[in-house]
Design a protein around this motif. Structure first.
Motif, mmCIF file in Angstrom:
data_model
loop_
_atom_site.group_PDB
_atom_site.id
_atom_site.type_symbol
_atom_site.label_atom_id
_atom_site.label_comp_id
_atom_site.label_asym_id
_atom_site.label_seq_id
_atom_site.Cartn_x
_atom_site.Cartn_y
_atom_site.Cartn_z
ATOM 1 N N PHE A 160 0.847 -1.189 0.000
ATOM 2 C CA PHE A 160 0.000 0.000 0.000
ATOM 3 C C PHE A 160 0.881 1.237 0.000
ATOM 4 C CE2 PHE A 160 -2.088 -3.421 2.350
ATOM 5 C CZ PHE A 160 -3.320 -3.495 1.717
ATOM 6 N N GLN A 161 0.269 2.377 -0.093
ATOM 7 C CA GLN A 161 0.950 3.651 0.130
ATOM 8 C C GLN A 161 0.207 4.354 1.264
ATOM 9 O OE1 GLN A 161 1.358 6.002 -3.437
ATOM 10 N NE2 GLN A 161 2.137 4.278 -4.636
ATOM 11 N N THR A 162 0.962 4.866 2.216
ATOM 12 C CA THR A 162 0.350 5.525 3.371
ATOM 13 C C THR A 162 0.597 7.020 3.281
ATOM 14 O OG1 THR A 162 0.706 3.525 4.691
ATOM 15 C CG2 THR A 162 0.172 5.553 5.881
ATOM 16 N N HIS A 163 -0.469 7.754 2.981
ATOM 17 C CA HIS A 163 -0.378 9.202 2.785
ATOM 18 C C HIS A 163 -1.106 9.939 3.908
ATOM 19 C CE1 HIS A 163 1.355 8.923 -1.252
ATOM 20 N NE2 HIS A 163 0.512 7.932 -1.478
ATOM 21 N N SER B 187 4.449 1.859 1.710
ATOM 22 C CA SER B 187 5.414 2.951 1.528
ATOM 23 C C SER B 187 4.925 4.149 2.329
ATOM 24 C CB SER B 187 5.520 3.346 0.046
ATOM 25 O OG SER B 187 6.104 2.330 -0.711
ATOM 26 N N PRO B 188 5.667 4.545 3.348
ATOM 27 C CA PRO B 188 5.310 5.764 4.071
ATOM 28 C C PRO B 188 5.886 6.974 3.345
ATOM 29 C CG PRO B 188 7.205 4.755 5.107
ATOM 30 C CD PRO B 188 6.839 3.877 3.935
ATOM 31 N N PHE B 189 5.144 8.081 3.362
ATOM 32 C CA PHE B 189 5.634 9.295 2.720
ATOM 33 C C PHE B 189 5.820 10.428 3.729
ATOM 34 C CE2 PHE B 189 4.003 6.705 -0.636
ATOM 35 C CZ PHE B 189 4.893 6.916 -1.684
ATOM 36 N N SER B 190 5.873 10.042 4.989
ATOM 37 C CA SER B 190 6.155 10.992 6.066
ATOM 38 C C SER B 190 6.521 10.201 7.314
ATOM 39 C CB SER B 190 4.932 11.869 6.357
ATOM 40 O OG SER B 190 3.852 11.067 6.822
ATOM 41 N N ASN B 191 7.171 10.865 8.247
ATOM 42 C CA ASN B 191 7.465 10.206 9.514
ATOM 43 C C ASN B 191 6.177 9.867 10.262
ATOM 44 O OD1 ASN B 191 10.084 10.740 8.750
ATOM 45 N ND2 ASN B 191 10.731 11.490 10.752
#
Length: 332
Positions: A35-38, A92-96
């Motif tokens: 997944f992508q975690t936004h 995939s994280p796109f921030s801490n």
């Protein structure tokens, strides 16, 4: 071979659609879903442009990320459901802040997207979890990739690297399949793979044959759907076909053939290989020429066809009917 089907934004912000993808992907035989975690306020701003201006409902990229996000409770249930289907839970994280969400949700591996390779703040946050990390080389030069790899290895991260081209869909001249070999040589102690955005099975099959140990690719229900990655995705049917193809190739690669030893083909060679024969009636005393010869199956009924030069210029010691096999006993 470790196969990762990426849902990415294919769910279009719908939790129900996301679960439908999990159900469908679980039937294809892949090992993991990514997944992508936004979290819009943590990763983006009003100044971020669209990569592809596709949305008819989001005025800004920021608004799009808001619509693509899920709550902590929802992520917790997504992780549980993914695992219940026998799939590894990767994101995939796109921030801490996204890392914190994923840690609570029980993510099993982290994927670092191409645009985050130089984001050492995020790399530090992910490294602190001490979970396995897969990193896409994407837009990075070797200098940038080396720095990220060194940074993560110094922090004892279990690291894998994927060749990736940040183009949607990636064209054949952009695949960079040569980089798979280069990465194996540059990082011999790491697992190397291929992150595909071509929307074809060909790229993944080729990468497997070239030694990729991990394959990642986007999936979509069909290629007329809405979203930024549709043209770069595989359908579920293509995904199942790719799974079978990679399994076949991996089996082949694990069983190298020794071309110096053809003992197992002895019985077949006796059937398919040939013996010398004459192609017309030839009287006793005839001196054999190339034009008199033919090769017929099976082997060992006459002189081997490979030894035809040894009979040219030799004299027959008896009459031979047309299409008779030629043996050493027929020659003076």
């Amino acid at each position: 071979m470790y196969l990762i089907a990426e849902i990415g934004q294919a769910h279009d912000g719908s939790l129900g659609m996301l679960y439908a993808y999990v159900d469908a992907v679980a039937k294809t035989g892949v090992d993991a879903i990514k997944f992508q975690t936004h979290i819009a306020h943590a990763e983006s701003s009003e100044f971020e442009p669209f990569r592809v201006k596709f949305s008819k409902q989001d005025l800004t990229r920021y608004e799009y990320w808001e619509r693509m996000s899920f709550t902590q409770e929802q992520w917790n249930k997504i992780g549980e459901y993914t695992k219940s289907k026998g799939l590894d839970f990767i994101s995939s994280p796109f921030s801490n802040a996204a890392v914190d969400v994923l840690e609570e949700a029980g993510v099993e591996k982290y994927k670092i997207g191409s645009g985050e390779v130089t984001n050492f703040l995020l790399l530090e946050k992910v490294a602190q979890t001490q979970k396995s990390v897969i990193i896409s080389s994407g837009m990075s030069s070797y200098t940038e990739l080396d720095a990220a790899v060194q940074f993560l290895l110094e922090r004892k991260v279990d690291l894998s690297i994927l060749q990736c081209t940040t183009a949607y869909p990636t064209q054949p001249e952009q695949y960079g399949l040569n980089v798979i070999t280069e990465l194996h040589q540059r990082y011999p102690d790491l697992k190397i793979g291929f992150s595909d955005h071509s929307g074809t099975t060909a790229a993944g099959i080729a990468a497997t044959a070239l030694g990729a140990e991990i394959l990642e690719f986007h999936v979509v229900f069909h290629k007329q759907m809405f979203g930024p990655d549709v043209n770069a995705s595989l359908t579920l049917e293509e995904t199942s076909a790719l799974v079978k193809a990679t399994q076949t190739i991996c089996t082949a690669l694990k069983n190298p053939i020794d071309k110096a030893n053809h003992y197992e083909f002895s019985s077949l060679k006796a059937i398919f290989e040939k013996s010398l024969a004459v192609n017309k009636y030839l009287p006793k005393g005839h001196i054999l020429r190339f034009e008199d010869l033919e090769a017929k199956k099976p082997k060992n009924k006459g002189i081997d066809a490979s030894n035809y030069l040894s009979v040219i210029g030799k004299k027959l010691n008896r009459d031979l009917d047309a299409w008779s096999f030629l043996n050493k006993t027929d020659l003076n």
